[in-house]
Design a protein around this motif. Structure first.
Motif, PDB file in Angstrom:
ATOM      1  N   ALA A   1      20.933  68.233 -50.448  1.00  0.00           N
ATOM      2  CA  ALA A   1      21.141  67.586 -51.742  1.00  0.00           C
ATOM      3  C   ALA A   1      22.393  68.125 -52.427  1.00  0.00           C
ATOM      4  CB  ALA A   1      19.925  67.812 -52.639  1.00  0.00           C
ATOM      5  N   THR A   2      22.636  69.418 -52.296  1.00  0.00           N
ATOM      6  CA  THR A   2      23.837  70.014 -52.885  1.00  0.00           C
ATOM      7  C   THR A   2      25.098  69.433 -52.265  1.00  0.00           C
ATOM      8  OG1 THR A   2      22.641  72.084 -53.296  1.00  0.00           O
ATOM      9  CG2 THR A   2      25.052  72.191 -53.309  1.00  0.00           C
ATOM     10  N   ALA A   3      25.089  69.265 -50.936  1.00  0.00           N
ATOM     11  CA  ALA A   3      26.232  68.667 -50.257  1.00  0.00           C
ATOM     12  C   ALA A   3      26.465  67.236 -50.729  1.00  0.00           C
ATOM     13  CB  ALA A   3      26.013  68.707 -48.747  1.00  0.00           C
ATOM     14  N   THR A   4      25.388  66.503 -50.969  1.00  0.00           N
ATOM     15  CA  THR A   4      25.509  65.123 -51.454  1.00  0.00           C
ATOM     16  C   THR A   4      26.111  65.078 -52.847  1.00  0.00           C
ATOM     17  OG1 THR A   4      23.574  64.456 -50.149  1.00  0.00           O
ATOM     18  CG2 THR A   4      24.222  63.017 -51.958  1.00  0.00           C
ATOM     19  N   VAL A   5      25.645  65.972 -53.711  1.00  0.00           N
ATOM     20  CA  VAL A   5      26.187  66.027 -55.080  1.00  0.00           C
ATOM     21  C   VAL A   5      27.663  66.387 -55.056  1.00  0.00           C
ATOM     22  CG1 VAL A   5      26.069  67.294 -57.255  1.00  0.00           C
ATOM     23  CG2 VAL A   5      23.964  66.553 -56.136  1.00  0.00           C
TER      24      VAL A   5
ATOM     25  N   ILE B   1      25.537  61.882 -62.813  1.00  0.00           N
ATOM     26  CA  ILE B   1      24.495  62.220 -61.844  1.00  0.00           C
ATOM     27  C   ILE B   1      23.583  63.343 -62.338  1.00  0.00           C
ATOM     28  CG2 ILE B   1      25.874  61.481 -59.870  1.00  0.00           C
ATOM     29  CD1 ILE B   1      26.520  64.378 -59.318  1.00  0.00           C
ATOM     30  N   ALA B   2      23.808  63.800 -63.584  1.00  0.00           N
ATOM     31  CA  ALA B   2      22.979  64.889 -64.120  1.00  0.00           C
ATOM     32  C   ALA B   2      21.480  64.590 -64.068  1.00  0.00           C
ATOM     33  CB  ALA B   2      23.418  65.216 -65.547  1.00  0.00           C
ATOM     34  N   PRO B   3      21.020  63.382 -64.448  1.00  0.00           N
ATOM     35  CA  PRO B   3      19.573  63.110 -64.358  1.00  0.00           C
ATOM     36  C   PRO B   3      19.035  63.247 -62.939  1.00  0.00           C
ATOM     37  CG  PRO B   3      20.670  61.459 -65.710  1.00  0.00           C
ATOM     38  CD  PRO B   3      21.751  62.249 -65.049  1.00  0.00           C
TER      39      PRO B   3
ATOM     40  N   ALA C   1      19.834  61.485 -51.845  1.00  0.00           N
ATOM     41  CA  ALA C   1      21.175  61.084 -51.412  1.00  0.00           C
ATOM     42  C   ALA C   1      21.363  59.575 -51.550  1.00  0.00           C
ATOM     43  CB  ALA C   1      21.406  61.520 -49.973  1.00  0.00           C
ATOM     44  N   VAL C   2      20.336  58.812 -51.204  1.00  0.00           N
ATOM     45  CA  VAL C   2      20.430  57.355 -51.325  1.00  0.00           C
ATOM     46  C   VAL C   2      20.508  56.949 -52.792  1.00  0.00           C
ATOM     47  CG1 VAL C   2      19.259  55.178 -50.846  1.00  0.00           C
ATOM     48  CG2 VAL C   2      19.258  56.980 -49.131  1.00  0.00           C
ATOM     49  N   GLU C   3      19.797  57.653 -53.660  1.00  0.00           N
ATOM     50  CA  GLU C   3      19.891  57.386 -55.105  1.00  0.00           C
ATOM     51  C   GLU C   3      21.322  57.598 -55.594  1.00  0.00           C
ATOM     52  OE1 GLU C   3      18.127  56.444 -57.647  1.00  0.00           O
ATOM     53  OE2 GLU C   3      16.084  56.271 -56.880  1.00  0.00           O
ATOM     54  N   ILE C   4      21.942  58.678 -55.152  1.00  0.00           N
ATOM     55  CA  ILE C   4      23.318  58.957 -55.564  1.00  0.00           C
ATOM     56  C   ILE C   4      24.271  57.918 -54.963  1.00  0.00           C
ATOM     57  CG2 ILE C   4      25.211  60.624 -55.363  1.00  0.00           C
ATOM     58  CD1 ILE C   4      23.145  62.843 -55.559  1.00  0.00           C
ATOM     59  N   ALA C   5      24.029  57.542 -53.696  1.00  0.00           N
ATOM     60  CA  ALA C   5      24.869  56.527 -53.058  1.00  0.00           C
ATOM     61  C   ALA C   5      24.745  55.184 -53.780  1.00  0.00           C
ATOM     62  CB  ALA C   5      24.473  56.382 -51.589  1.00  0.00           C
ATOM     63  N   HIS C   6      23.547  54.877 -54.258  1.00  0.00           N
ATOM     64  CA  HIS C   6      23.351  53.630 -55.011  1.00  0.00           C
ATOM     65  C   HIS C   6      24.117  53.682 -56.324  1.00  0.00           C
ATOM     66  CE1 HIS C   6      21.190  50.606 -57.450  1.00  0.00           C
ATOM     67  NE2 HIS C   6      21.001  50.001 -56.301  1.00  0.00           N
ATOM     68  N   LEU C   7      24.136  54.858 -56.949  1.00  0.00           N
ATOM     69  CA  LEU C   7      24.871  55.015 -58.205  1.00  0.00           C
ATOM     70  C   LEU C   7      26.364  54.802 -57.998  1.00  0.00           C
ATOM     71  CD1 LEU C   7      24.794  55.898 -61.228  1.00  0.00           C
ATOM     72  CD2 LEU C   7      25.118  58.245 -60.415  1.00  0.00           C
ATOM     73  N   THR C   8      26.890  55.258 -56.850  1.00  0.00           N
ATOM     74  CA  THR C   8      28.320  55.131 -56.580  1.00  0.00           C
ATOM     75  C   THR C   8      28.673  53.822 -55.881  1.00  0.00           C
ATOM     76  OG1 THR C   8      28.033  56.307 -54.475  1.00  0.00           O
ATOM     77  CG2 THR C   8      28.566  57.633 -56.412  1.00  0.00           C
TER      78      THR C   8
ATOM     79  N   GLU D   1      34.865  59.204 -58.136  1.00  0.00           N
ATOM     80  CA  GLU D   1      35.122  59.032 -59.565  1.00  0.00           C
ATOM     81  C   GLU D   1      33.886  59.286 -60.416  1.00  0.00           C
ATOM     82  OE1 GLU D   1      36.681  55.145 -60.079  1.00  0.00           O
ATOM     83  OE2 GLU D   1      38.532  55.530 -58.952  1.00  0.00           O
ATOM     84  N   VAL D   2      32.775  59.666 -59.807  1.00  0.00           N
ATOM     85  CA  VAL D   2      31.547  59.937 -60.540  1.00  0.00           C
ATOM     86  C   VAL D   2      31.648  61.284 -61.234  1.00  0.00           C
ATOM     87  CG1 VAL D   2      29.067  60.302 -60.320  1.00  0.00           C
ATOM     88  CG2 VAL D   2      30.201  58.575 -58.930  1.00  0.00           C
ATOM     89  N   SER D   3      31.221  61.344 -62.479  1.00  0.00           N
ATOM     90  CA  SER D   3      31.238  62.600 -63.224  1.00  0.00           C
ATOM     91  C   SER D   3      29.891  63.297 -63.120  1.00  0.00           C
ATOM     92  CB  SER D   3      31.554  62.334 -64.698  1.00  0.00           C
ATOM     93  OG  SER D   3      30.499  61.605 -65.313  1.00  0.00           O
ATOM     94  N   LEU D   4      29.881  64.560 -63.481  1.00  0.00           N
ATOM     95  CA  LEU D   4      28.640  65.322 -63.450  1.00  0.00           C
ATOM     96  C   LEU D   4      27.621  64.722 -64.413  1.00  0.00           C
ATOM     97  CD1 LEU D   4      27.056  67.728 -62.401  1.00  0.00           C
ATOM     98  CD2 LEU D   4      28.077  69.131 -64.202  1.00  0.00           C
ATOM     99  N   GLY D   5      28.107  64.187 -65.537  1.00  0.00           N
ATOM    100  CA  GLY D   5      27.201  63.565 -66.500  1.00  0.00           C
ATOM    101  C   GLY D   5      26.494  62.349 -65.923  1.00  0.00           C
TER     102      GLY D   5
END
Length: 396
Positions: free
Chosen positions: A227-231, A244-246, A299-306, A238-242
């Motif tokens: 998960a850390t590698a994905t973040v 993906i913070a949730p 990881a899929v949640e983050i990929a969906h966000l991006t 271009e995604v900010s920490l804010g």
């Protein structure tokens, strides 16, 4: 971590059964090394699972993950129970264990192709290599333990016959792939129950509970690493920490709660029969597979966000919440045994259902983390009150 060993040199010791009541029995450094190498296969499988989910192949990915993870879990579990009963820590034992580790690395190399293309050629070679090493171990135990010779020979013969089936499966037509896999899985699961009926091996309850706990720690740790590698990869875009913070907060809360829930219950004293041992060992397939899948879901949640994940929003959420709910439900079932349904059971069931319910919320990862945190708090409070009440009744 030093254990009393049978007489003989470090080069070769008789493979005598170790007492199931042996005091101060803990995991060896070889067992820990075994776990760390096996988690490589877990990581490769979870990464391939994430790739399939992100590509929108949810059904294909789930089926492949379930099949591949079986090989990892089953090989790990069989070594663990054998070592609990017959660990001699001499040169032949170490060499055969290292051979199993080599098989695990071969399996890891083939995990991606097996999961994505259902090509099990490489993974079968790695798996059979591990299992044939176990045949050698059981034959050695049969030679040195006359009291349980029938049990050891049943293990050796059963494992060998099923491995012939796995190799033969590689030549079957594609249409026979799934059903032949399931038949061989059933055969693998049947071997311990059949063998132990001839005489129970002397596995150590506290050692087994510790080994399962340690592998849970490693799998959860691997989930955090992935998960850390994905973040980190997301932050390189271009995604900010804010943004993906949730997801980060929810993921951390979830994994912390999974760790807490696992170790809030003691298992050693419950491993007192063959039926309980089989339920405990087999049930951990879901525990381990769910724990490893959490990082893929995040990881899929983050990929969906991006914008790099193709499944629907609901399917993306389910890839995270369903593994967590399964983890909670099965973990409680493994610990409760045949006891009547009580308050704690209701709390655990409500927690699992609540996790499934947050699948439909706008932020399922954060909501899951919050639900899991509340579940931990409720379990701690109710368990503490029950323990206090029990002490009061004993001293009355």
């Amino acid at each position: 971590m030093n254990h009393p060993q049978p007489s003989g040199s470090a080069w070769h010791r008789p493979m005598l059964p170790r007492p199931s009541t042996e005091r101060h029995r803990t995991a060896t450094v070889l067992e820990l090394f075994f776990d760390l190498c096996f988690v490589t296969a877990v990581a490769q499988t979870a990464a391939a699972f994430e790739h399939e989910l992100a590509a929108g192949k949810v059904g294909h990915g789930v089926l492949g993950y379930v099949l591949v993870f079986f090989a990892i879990w089953w090989a790990w579990m069989n070594f663990t129970w054998f070592a609990s009963a017959y660990d001699t820590d001499d040169v032949p034992y170490r060499l055969l264990t290292l051979l199993q580790i080599a098989g695990a690395l071969v399996l890891a190399a083939g995990a991606s192709k097996a999961l994505e293309e259902y090509d099990f050629t490489v993974i079968t070679y790695g798996y059979v290599l591990m299992r044939l090493a176990m045949v050698s171990q059981w034959l050695r135990a049969a030679r040195n333990d006359p009291e349980r010779r029938r049990t050891c020979l049943r293990y050796a013969v059963g494992i060998l016959v099923v491995q012939l089936g796995w190799v033969a499966r590689l030549w079957l037509p594609d249409g026979a792939g799934l059903w032949s896999f399931l038949v061989l899985v059933v055969a693998e699961l049947a071997v311990p129950a059949w063998a132990e009926r001839a005489g129970r091996t002397t596995w150590h309850p506290h050692h087994i509970a510790e080994r399962y706990g340690l592998f849970t720690l490693i799998v959860l740790g691997e989930s955090i690493t992935a998960a850390t590698a994905t973040v980190r990869a997301a932050l390189d875009t271009e995604v900010s920490l804010g943004d993906i913070a949730p997801l980060v907060v929810g993921g951390i809360l979830t994994v912390f709660a999974m760790w807490w829930l696992y170790f809030t219950q003691s298992a050693a004293e419950k491993l007192n029969s063959l039926g309980t041992a089989l339920r405990w060992g087999y049930g951990h397939y879901v525990v381990y597979a769910s724990a490893a899948a959490v990082a893929a879901g995040l990881a899929v949640e983050i990929a969906h966000l991006t914008g790099h994940a193709h499944p629907s929003r609901l399917a993306v959420a389910a890839t995270y919440t369903v593994p967590v709910a399964l983890y909670v439900a099965v973990l409680r079932l493994l610990h409760r045994g045949a006891a009547k349904f009580g308050v704690l059971d209701g709390i655990w069931a409500a927690g699992a259902l609540a996790v499934l319910a947050v699948t439909f919320t706008p932020s399922p990862v954060l909501a899951t983390g919050c639900v899991m945190s509340v579940l931990v708090a409720a379990v701690v409070v109710v368990s503490g009150r029950s323990a206090t009440r029990g002490r009061a009744e004993r001293t009355a």
